[in-house]
Design a protein around this motif. Sequence first.
Motif, PDB file in Angstrom:
ATOM      1  N   MET A 157      10.312  -4.293  -1.052  1.00  0.00           N
ATOM      2  CA  MET A 157       9.415  -3.162  -1.209  1.00  0.00           C
ATOM      3  C   MET A 157       8.023  -3.616  -1.653  1.00  0.00           C
ATOM      4  O   MET A 157       7.131  -2.813  -1.761  1.00  0.00           O
ATOM      5  CB  MET A 157       9.970  -2.167  -2.225  1.00  0.00           C
ATOM      6  CG  MET A 157      11.214  -1.438  -1.762  1.00  0.00           C
ATOM      7  SD  MET A 157      11.732  -0.246  -2.996  1.00  0.00           S
ATOM      8  CE  MET A 157      13.262   0.321  -2.300  1.00  0.00           C
ATOM      9  N   ASP A 198      12.321  -6.394   2.471  1.00  0.00           N
ATOM     10  CA  ASP A 198      11.249  -6.329   3.451  1.00  0.00           C
ATOM     11  C   ASP A 198      11.872  -6.083   4.817  1.00  0.00           C
ATOM     12  O   ASP A 198      13.044  -6.384   5.041  1.00  0.00           O
ATOM     13  CB  ASP A 198      10.445  -7.634   3.458  1.00  0.00           C
ATOM     14  CG  ASP A 198       9.093  -7.478   4.147  1.00  0.00           C
ATOM     15  OD1 ASP A 198       8.076  -7.451   3.435  1.00  0.00           O
ATOM     16  OD2 ASP A 198       9.057  -7.373   5.388  1.00  0.00           O
ATOM     17  N   CYS A 200       8.151   0.617  -6.012  1.00  0.00           N
ATOM     18  CA  CYS A 200       7.840   0.939  -4.617  1.00  0.00           C
ATOM     19  C   CYS A 200       6.383   1.378  -4.579  1.00  0.00           C
ATOM     20  O   CYS A 200       6.066   2.562  -4.570  1.00  0.00           O
ATOM     21  CB  CYS A 200       8.766   2.041  -4.101  1.00  0.00           C
ATOM     22  SG  CYS A 200       8.495   2.440  -2.363  1.00  0.00           S
ATOM     23  N   ASN A 246       2.567   1.648  -3.087  1.00  0.00           N
ATOM     24  CA  ASN A 246       1.714   1.687  -1.897  1.00  0.00           C
ATOM     25  C   ASN A 246       2.502   1.618  -0.595  1.00  0.00           C
ATOM     26  O   ASN A 246       2.082   0.976   0.369  1.00  0.00           O
ATOM     27  CB  ASN A 246       0.687   0.546  -1.951  1.00  0.00           C
ATOM     28  CG  ASN A 246      -0.170   0.608  -3.198  1.00  0.00           C
ATOM     29  OD1 ASN A 246      -0.557   1.695  -3.636  1.00  0.00           O
ATOM     30  ND2 ASN A 246      -0.445  -0.540  -3.790  1.00  0.00           N
ATOM     31  N   LEU A 247       3.651   2.269  -0.567  1.00  0.00           N
ATOM     32  CA  LEU A 247       4.421   2.401   0.661  1.00  0.00           C
ATOM     33  C   LEU A 247       4.523   3.868   1.087  1.00  0.00           C
ATOM     34  O   LEU A 247       4.372   4.203   2.263  1.00  0.00           O
ATOM     35  CB  LEU A 247       5.828   1.814   0.489  1.00  0.00           C
ATOM     36  CG  LEU A 247       6.778   2.041   1.662  1.00  0.00           C
ATOM     37  CD1 LEU A 247       6.276   1.331   2.913  1.00  0.00           C
ATOM     38  CD2 LEU A 247       8.184   1.568   1.323  1.00  0.00           C
ATOM     39  N   TYR A 250       2.111   5.660   3.462  1.00  0.00           N
ATOM     40  CA  TYR A 250       2.152   5.422   4.906  1.00  0.00           C
ATOM     41  C   TYR A 250       3.258   6.224   5.596  1.00  0.00           C
ATOM     42  O   TYR A 250       3.424   6.123   6.806  1.00  0.00           O
ATOM     43  CB  TYR A 250       2.357   3.936   5.185  1.00  0.00           C
ATOM     44  CG  TYR A 250       1.222   3.071   4.672  1.00  0.00           C
ATOM     45  CD1 TYR A 250       0.003   3.023   5.340  1.00  0.00           C
ATOM     46  CD2 TYR A 250       1.377   2.318   3.514  1.00  0.00           C
ATOM     47  CE1 TYR A 250      -1.042   2.234   4.861  1.00  0.00           C
ATOM     48  CE2 TYR A 250       0.341   1.522   3.035  1.00  0.00           C
ATOM     49  CZ  TYR A 250      -0.861   1.488   3.706  1.00  0.00           C
ATOM     50  OH  TYR A 250      -1.891   0.712   3.235  1.00  0.00           O
TER      51      TYR A 250
END
Length: 360
Positions: free
Chosen positions: A1, A35, A104, A106-107, A110
């Motif tokens: 992550m 990942d 987690c 800055n995921l 998006y």
Amino acid sequence: MFHWQEAYTLAIVFKDALDQLKPFKDFSIQIFATDLDCGAIDKAREGIFSANIAKDMSTERLNKYFVKVDRGYQVIKSIRDMVIFAQQNMIKDPPFTKIDILLCRNLLIYLTPEIQKKLIPLFHYSLNKGGFLFLGSAESVGNFTNLFKPLDLKSRIYQRLQPLIQTEPVELPTSFIPARSVVNKPANEVKNLQSLADKLILQYYSPATVLVDGKGDILYITGRTGKYLEPAAGKVNWNVFAMARKGLDYKLSDTFYKAVRQKEEVTFKNAIVINEGGPLMVEISVNPLKEPEALSGMVMIVFTDVTIPNVNQTIKATGQTSVSNKREEELERELLQTRQMWQVTGAEMQISQEEFKSSN
């Protein structure tokens, strides 16, 4: 992550903290870093940083946690052993559980709002009671204030809450839905598997329910199964027998194979399971499914609590008087389970031989 270098940085920070605190008890720290990219995972496992890190840290720390190699500096083995790297799609793959801290960052920004609304409850499901969630500076838990409370809004640090009322079951990732090769069904039949399972469960099985294949691998979960199942230590294993809590292991496998062999529902009554809340009496029902057609060949396992006030007395009455007796009971159960599995295998071989003879 998150970037693989951050995983090793966290391991070093935790190691420094333990060295300073010198706790009375031994602590085992395990960091799971995930990942989507297999290449990134392979690179991360090497743990090799560029030579430029020598400019960004003290010589003391560099010598303590890194060794010089041809391509730069490699993290020492004891720190690398603290981190497990795995390929994972958090939207589709089963989640890690029993986590104390989940990062987690800055995921979510998006992802679509719909997916974000599914992931926040999933994070809550993955964390231990009182666990911590770290999000990115532009992210938040949204309307799920019943699941998390902010500890530091500026840093986006949240703590897991225990909701007073569980409004709806957590929607687990779609990998619990089997692939076409597992059930040998056309794609147009399998795509509605989850809705068919939901309909069947709501109609017949209101308690905690698990849908598995013929080997016991979990395909779908509904309800709160944590009292009966927990992830096994080590590599993620979503087999129901590996996840069975203490007291259910041999009882669950015995009931399962008996139901599969007889091709009819089998129930084990008054099984005692041990979990964090103490002993609990439960009824296990295993039902090999024949319909609807899309679920044919799968097995439904239902756990139903049995309301008996004196469970502790029942346990005492079973004769658990010494450590040696407990070990003897465990060995007897393991032996019984092994014999039963051999019997099932032998029966299947005999049937296959008879079918082969008849075909000739």
